[in-house]
Design an enzyme around this catalytic site. Structure first.
Site, mmCIF file in Angstrom:
data_model
loop_
_atom_site.group_PDB
_atom_site.id
_atom_site.type_symbol
_atom_site.label_atom_id
_atom_site.label_comp_id
_atom_site.label_asym_id
_atom_site.label_seq_id
_atom_site.Cartn_x
_atom_site.Cartn_y
_atom_site.Cartn_z
ATOM 1 N N CYS A 1 17.623 5.858 -1.902
ATOM 2 C CA CYS A 1 17.584 6.671 -3.121
ATOM 3 C C CYS A 1 18.760 7.637 -3.188
ATOM 4 O O CYS A 1 19.438 7.741 -4.230
ATOM 5 C CB CYS A 1 16.257 7.413 -3.211
ATOM 6 S SG CYS A 1 15.791 8.328 -1.716
ATOM 7 N N ASN B 1 13.389 8.950 -7.503
ATOM 8 C CA ASN B 1 13.597 8.223 -6.248
ATOM 9 C C ASN B 1 12.690 7.013 -6.094
ATOM 10 O O ASN B 1 13.022 6.070 -5.363
ATOM 11 C CB ASN B 1 13.405 9.161 -5.048
ATOM 12 C CG ASN B 1 12.049 9.833 -5.049
ATOM 13 O OD1 ASN B 1 11.767 10.664 -5.916
ATOM 14 N ND2 ASN B 1 11.219 9.500 -4.088
ATOM 15 N N SER C 1 0.806 -1.217 0.000
ATOM 16 C CA SER C 1 0.000 0.000 0.000
ATOM 17 C C SER C 1 0.840 1.269 0.000
ATOM 18 O O SER C 1 0.302 2.364 -0.119
ATOM 19 C CB SER C 1 -0.938 0.013 1.214
ATOM 20 O OG SER C 1 -0.201 -0.058 2.420
ATOM 21 N N GLY C 2 2.172 1.149 0.119
ATOM 22 C CA GLY C 2 3.041 2.313 0.132
ATOM 23 C C GLY C 2 3.381 2.794 -1.268
ATOM 24 O O GLY C 2 3.010 2.188 -2.278
#
Length: 351
Positions: free
Chosen positions: A149, A318, A10-11
């Protein structure tokens, strides 16, 4: 088809993983895991993904080992540490996108991740790094840890100097600027739109744990060295993309043309790193907008003769090259697939 599970579905990174895996010719999305949004489908969680996959988010148990060939952990570091301890040696490959296993040195890990308890034996077994530098070690690896990132951009920017030219870099200062998606979906007052819009927020002006992992990795690279690496990080008013400016201070003379040639040689066989001249386009590059939605990292190296420094700029998305795209690239290396499989999308500009 290689069966893939995504935990943390869900992220933001989880959504990117779903997007990339479902478009990959050799991967099948077989499991979605998480601790929140149980029972919800990808189309409910990510408005851009109108997919009917017959999958919904489930709790992660040991039974997942029978359903997947590779498990991608887009989870907070403490959760990744716990799941890796539960599932290591039960699944052919686990790829962790968190910081749980990035820093090998125990003392350094405890300093930057004091709340992340991990199994010491697992920390030594994880293959850490960007696919461009450790791709051969990812082949057949059971445990893979991917850089953050910022760390991805910094490492790709500095590696030609240390690992390529074998330079000993005494002091490196990094300035990093990232969009709001780098902070995930956590609700923080400083990230509310009335406060974040139009702001340049110095959220880590005197140190960042991604810099620590770069120093830990390049410090054991076999060629060259970094004496001291420090970083300041800023949030800028855009959603995706980041730019790192690495300033390398050297006493000996440097030839700009030789620097450019060294970078071109180093990344000649790596299609996802584009070595660029700062003025080669209508808009000065590297620019995060010029890589959005893609798995590219744009790198430029320049010599500041008056300042006695090398300036290395690196820009990437990112959520793709800095997270989900790099994870798919690692899966390709792990299972001997073409490295560009599922990652051939070009950048979207303007965004």
């Amino acid at each position: 088809m290689i069966r893939v599970g995504v935990v943390g579905a869900s992220g933001l990174a989880g959504g990117e993983l779903i997007r990339l895996v479902t478009q990959h010719p050799d991967l099948e999305l077989a499991f979605l895991g998480g601790s929140s949004n149980i029972g919800r489908r990808p189309a409910e969680l990510h408005p851009g993904l109108r997919l009917e996959l017959g999958l919904a988010v489930e709790p992660v148990t040991e039974d997942v080992a029978d359903r997947v060939d590779v498990l991608l952990l887009a989870t907070p570091a403490p959760v990744s540490a716990e799941l890796a301890g539960l599932l290591a040696d039960r699944i052919p490959a686990v790829v962790d996108l968190s910081g749980a296993f990035r820093i090998r040195t125990p003392e350094l890990h405890d300093r930057w991740y004091p709340k992340v308890a991990r199994r010491t034996d697992l920390a030594d077994r994880f293959v850490y790094g960007v696919p461009e530098l450790v791709g051969d070690r990812m082949a057949d690896a059971a445990l893979i840890s991917l850089p953050g990132c910022y760390a991805t951009a910094i490492t790709l920017g500095l590696a030609p100097l240390t690992l390529g030219l074998g330079l000993d870099l005494g002091t490196v200062v990094v300035d990093g600027k990232s969009g709001s998606s780098g902070g995930g979906l956590q609700l923080r007052t400083a990230d509310l739109h009335p406060l974040r819009a139009g702001a340049i927020a110095p959220y880590a002006p005197v140190g960042h744990r991604h810099a620590a992992e770069v120093g830990d990795f390049l410090g054991r690279g076999g060629r060259g060295s970094i004496g001291r690496l420090s970083m300041s990080a800023y949030g800028v008013p855009q959603v995706r993309g980041l730019l790192t400016s690495s300033y390398v201070f050297l006493d000996e003379p440097v030839d700009q043309r030789e620097l450019q040639r060294a970078y071109l040689r180093f990344y000649k066989e790596h299609r996802f790193v584009r070595v660029r001249r700062h003025t080669e386009t209508l808009v000065p590059v590297p620019d995060p907008q010029a890589v959005l939605g893609s798995n590219y990292c744009d790198v430029t190296v320049m010599h500041d003769e008056e300042g006695g420094r090398i300036v290395v700029l690196a820009a990437l998305d990112n959520l793709v090259k800095g997270a989900a795209g790099q994870a798919v690239q690692a899966v390709n290396r792990r299972f001997a697939l073409p490295e560009e499989a599922g990652l051939s999308m070009l950048p979207v500009m303007p965004a």
